[in-house]
Scaffold this motif. Structure first.
Motif, short mmCIF file in Angstrom:
data_model
loop_
_atom_site.label_atom_id
_atom_site.label_comp_id
_atom_site.label_asym_id
_atom_site.label_seq_id
_atom_site.Cartn_x
_atom_site.Cartn_y
_atom_site.Cartn_z
N ARG A 174 -8.31 17.38 1.10
CA ARG A 174 -8.84 16.12 1.60
C ARG A 174 -7.98 15.00 1.02
O ARG A 174 -7.94 14.79 -0.19
CB ARG A 174 -10.30 15.94 1.19
CG ARG A 174 -11.23 16.99 1.78
CD ARG A 174 -12.67 16.80 1.32
NE ARG A 174 -13.21 15.55 1.84
CZ ARG A 174 -13.78 14.61 1.09
NH1 ARG A 174 -13.84 14.75 -0.22
NH2 ARG A 174 -14.28 13.52 1.64
N VAL A 175 -7.30 14.30 1.91
CA VAL A 175 -6.28 13.32 1.49
C VAL A 175 -6.60 11.95 2.09
O VAL A 175 -6.88 11.84 3.29
CB VAL A 175 -4.87 13.76 1.95
CG1 VAL A 175 -3.82 12.74 1.51
CG2 VAL A 175 -4.54 15.14 1.40
N LEU A 176 -6.54 10.93 1.24
CA LEU A 176 -6.70 9.55 1.68
C LEU A 176 -5.40 8.79 1.40
O LEU A 176 -4.91 8.80 0.27
CB LEU A 176 -7.86 8.87 0.95
CG LEU A 176 -8.10 7.39 1.26
CD1 LEU A 176 -8.47 7.20 2.74
CD2 LEU A 176 -9.17 6.81 0.34
N LEU A 177 -4.86 8.15 2.42
CA LEU A 177 -3.62 7.38 2.31
C LEU A 177 -3.97 5.89 2.42
O LEU A 177 -4.52 5.45 3.43
CB LEU A 177 -2.66 7.79 3.43
CG LEU A 177 -1.32 7.08 3.53
CD1 LEU A 177 -0.50 7.21 2.25
CD2 LEU A 177 -0.52 7.63 4.72
N LEU A 178 -3.66 5.14 1.37
CA LEU A 178 -3.99 3.72 1.30
C LEU A 178 -2.73 2.87 1.47
O LEU A 178 -1.70 3.16 0.85
CB LEU A 178 -4.64 3.38 -0.05
CG LEU A 178 -5.91 4.14 -0.42
CD1 LEU A 178 -6.35 3.76 -1.83
CD2 LEU A 178 -7.03 3.85 0.57
N GLU A 179 -2.80 1.83 2.29
CA GLU A 179 -1.66 0.95 2.54
C GLU A 179 -2.16 -0.50 2.61
O GLU A 179 -3.11 -0.79 3.34
CB GLU A 179 -0.96 1.34 3.85
CG GLU A 179 0.05 0.35 4.38
CD GLU A 179 1.18 0.04 3.40
OE1 GLU A 179 1.53 -1.15 3.28
OE2 GLU A 179 1.72 0.98 2.79
N LYS A 180 -1.50 -1.39 1.85
CA LYS A 180 -1.98 -2.78 1.80
C LYS A 180 -1.65 -3.56 3.06
O LYS A 180 -2.34 -4.51 3.41
CB LYS A 180 -1.41 -3.49 0.57
CG LYS A 180 0.09 -3.70 0.58
CD LYS A 180 0.53 -4.42 -0.69
CE LYS A 180 2.03 -4.62 -0.72
NZ LYS A 180 2.47 -5.30 -1.96
N ALA A 181 -0.58 -3.19 3.77
CA ALA A 181 -0.20 -3.89 5.00
C ALA A 181 -0.86 -3.24 6.21
O ALA A 181 -1.46 -2.17 6.11
CB ALA A 181 1.32 -3.87 5.16
N GLU A 182 -0.74 -3.91 7.34
CA GLU A 182 -1.11 -3.30 8.61
C GLU A 182 0.15 -2.67 9.20
O GLU A 182 1.24 -3.24 9.11
CB GLU A 182 -1.67 -4.35 9.57
CG GLU A 182 -2.98 -4.99 9.10
CD GLU A 182 -4.14 -4.01 8.97
OE1 GLU A 182 -4.09 -2.96 9.63
OE2 GLU A 182 -5.08 -4.31 8.22
N LEU A 183 0.02 -1.50 9.78
CA LEU A 183 1.18 -0.79 10.31
C LEU A 183 1.30 -1.00 11.81
O LEU A 183 0.28 -1.15 12.49
CB LEU A 183 1.05 0.71 10.00
CG LEU A 183 0.99 1.08 8.52
CD1 LEU A 183 0.76 2.58 8.36
CD2 LEU A 183 2.25 0.65 7.79
N PRO A 184 2.53 -1.00 12.35
CA PRO A 184 3.81 -0.92 11.65
C PRO A 184 4.17 -2.24 10.97
O PRO A 184 3.71 -3.30 11.38
CB PRO A 184 4.80 -0.60 12.78
CG PRO A 184 4.16 -1.18 14.00
CD PRO A 184 2.68 -1.06 13.82
N ARG A 185 4.98 -2.17 9.91
CA ARG A 185 5.40 -3.37 9.18
C ARG A 185 6.88 -3.27 8.82
O ARG A 185 7.44 -2.19 8.65
CB ARG A 185 4.54 -3.59 7.94
CG ARG A 185 4.30 -2.36 7.07
CD ARG A 185 5.36 -2.16 6.05
NE ARG A 185 5.11 -1.00 5.20
CZ ARG A 185 5.72 0.14 5.33
NH1 ARG A 185 6.57 0.32 6.35
NH2 ARG A 185 5.53 1.14 4.50
N TYR A 186 7.52 -4.44 8.71
CA TYR A 186 8.96 -4.50 8.45
C TYR A 186 9.25 -4.21 6.98
O TYR A 186 8.48 -4.60 6.10
CB TYR A 186 9.52 -5.87 8.82
CG TYR A 186 11.01 -6.01 8.58
CD1 TYR A 186 11.92 -5.49 9.49
CD2 TYR A 186 11.49 -6.61 7.42
CE1 TYR A 186 13.28 -5.58 9.27
CE2 TYR A 186 12.86 -6.71 7.19
CZ TYR A 186 13.75 -6.20 8.11
OH TYR A 186 15.10 -6.28 7.88
N LYS A 187 10.36 -3.55 6.72
CA LYS A 187 10.86 -3.34 5.37
C LYS A 187 12.34 -3.66 5.32
O LYS A 187 13.10 -3.30 6.23
CB LYS A 187 10.66 -1.88 4.93
CG LYS A 187 9.23 -1.51 4.56
CD LYS A 187 8.85 -2.10 3.21
CE LYS A 187 7.47 -1.65 2.77
NZ LYS A 187 7.10 -2.21 1.46
#
Length: 418
Positions: free
Chosen positions: A39-52
């Motif tokens: 059971r895996v939870l992936l957390l991301e502070k931005a909204e996807l897709p986002r520029y890098k």
């Protein structure tokens, strides 16, 4: 996880693995852990897709680390490299086979996350992690880590992977130590079809005016990614270098759609890769090639390893087993990526002193160009070249001596001046 703990975990919503950051490292870690059935939870502070801020070059090791069935969203395929030394001594070398491909990070990262989701990982975006806790009132037992989110929500996990970039909060928790910090500046420049056609299938690598610096042009259809990188502390000179490079190439009349910058951070040799049940990978761990500052392949490879070992840590029932698995993860990183980083550091030291020598080798010495082609295609690595090719060992030893002699001369000059 044993069956008697499963019901309790479900009631308290304890994840097997929580991954912080959904870039290439985090998505790879989430995919690896989810494929293992956890059971895996992936957390991301931005909204996807986002520029890098990223050149977007996909070399062989990156391609070989992707999930099965992953179709690379190439914007161009590179068969030629134009090398120049601060705008001079320009020479183009060509290859019949593709050297590497070019992608836009928003598309690439989004696709990696989708593969992790298809494998079973759950994604939450717009979530900022404030800190992780392995002791205290928020942590119900010694097998659990508390991930505290902005706003006060707490997420519980049996293992945490920090993949939250070069300014990592998880890296700070682990105690990551940095040996090298560089500033990268980049402009995404839309160009007319005639200009785009001139760059199709060809990149530029320009060895820059500051020690250890270089610039690049990566074509992506109707847009050119133009960037430079140099040691932090040279901000004004780095900005000037980018402006000069754009002007020199006749691109100053085109308005960039995006201008950006970020710091790349390279780990010290003795920097930790874990603390308790928390692992770090990718930029959060300071894992990248020190000379070229190539980071995507390091993110993908270290992310996959972190996901695999996070599964083992999630299953560990005591501190001794947790420590054993964390040490095994560190060994796996150091045995592969660590060897490449060690060679890269030696090359950077030599490059800082003798950029003209590197330019001459890549443009006029066939074995050097062949090594470049082999590395970009993924048929070998920096570490394998040095281990397996006596000529490469002799060349690197000669470069080490030159750097040592130059360093001694600089020291003597400094003492004389004092």
């Amino acid at each position: 996880m044993t069956s008697e703990n499963s019901s309790a975990d479900d009631a308290r919503q304890v994840w097997d693995v929580v991954v912080v950051g959904a870039g290439p490292a985090g998505a790879s870690a989430a995919y690896a852990a989810a494929v293992a059935g956890r059971r895996v939870l992936l957390l991301e502070k931005a909204e996807l897709p986002r520029y890098k801020t990223c050149g977007g070059g996909i070399i062989g090791p990156s391609r070989d680390s992707l999930p099965p069935g992953f179709e690379l969203p190439f914007r161009d395929r590179v068969h030629a490299v134009t090398f120049s030394h601060n705008g001079r001594f320009t020479r183009t070398r060509r290859s019949k086979q593709m050297l590497f491909g070019l992608i836009n990070r928003p598309e690439f990262d989004q696709q990696l996350v989708e593969h992790a989701q298809k494998a079973g990982a759950e994604l939450r975006t717009g979530v900022t992690v404030q800190r992780v806790e392995q002791h205290g009132s928020a942590v119900p037992d010694r097998r659990t880590v508390a991930v505290v989110l902005q706003g006060g929500e707490t997420v519980l996990a049996h293992a945490v992977v920090g993949a939250d970039g070069s300014a990592s909060r998880i890296g700070a928790h682990v105690g990551v130590k940095l040996d090298q910090v560089d500033l990268g500046l980049e402009a995404e420049i839309p160009v007319p079809e005639t200009v785009a056609e001139d760059w199709k299938g060809r990149v530029l690598i320009d060895w820059g005016p500051m020690p250890g610096s270089y610039g690049w042009v990566f074509p992506k259809g109707d847009t050119l990614t133009v960037g430079v990188i140099s040691a932090r502390g040279e901000g004004a000179a780095t900005k000037r270098y980018l402006e000069d490079l754009i002007a020199r190439l006749g691109l100053a009349g085109f308005e960039p759609s995006i201008s950006s910058g970020h710091l790349t951070r390279c780990r010290a040799d003795d920097s930790p890769l874990s603390r308790g049940r928390v692992l770090v990978c990718g930029d959060a761990a300071g894992l990248l090639e020190p000379w070229t500052r190539e980071g995507i392949s390091f993110a993908l490879r270290s992310g996959r390893l972190a996901g695999e070992w996070a599964v083992r840590i999630a299953e560990a029932h005591d501190a001794v087993d947790t420590r054993r698995q964390a040490l095994n993860y560190a060994f796996a990183i150091k045995a592969g990526l660590g060897v490449e980083m060690s060679v890269g550091k030696r090359l950077l030291l030599a490059f800082e002193r003798r950029p003209g020598l590197f330019h001459a080798a890549l443009t006029g010495f066939r074995p050097a160009w062949r090594a470049f082609m082999d590395i970009t295609r993924g048929s070998t690595s920096l570490g394998e070249i040095v281990r397996g090719r006596p000529m490469a060992q002799r060349v690197l030893a000669a470069l080490d001596r030159r750097v040592g002699l130059a360093g001694a001369a600089d020291s003597a000059d400094g003492e004389a001046g004092a």
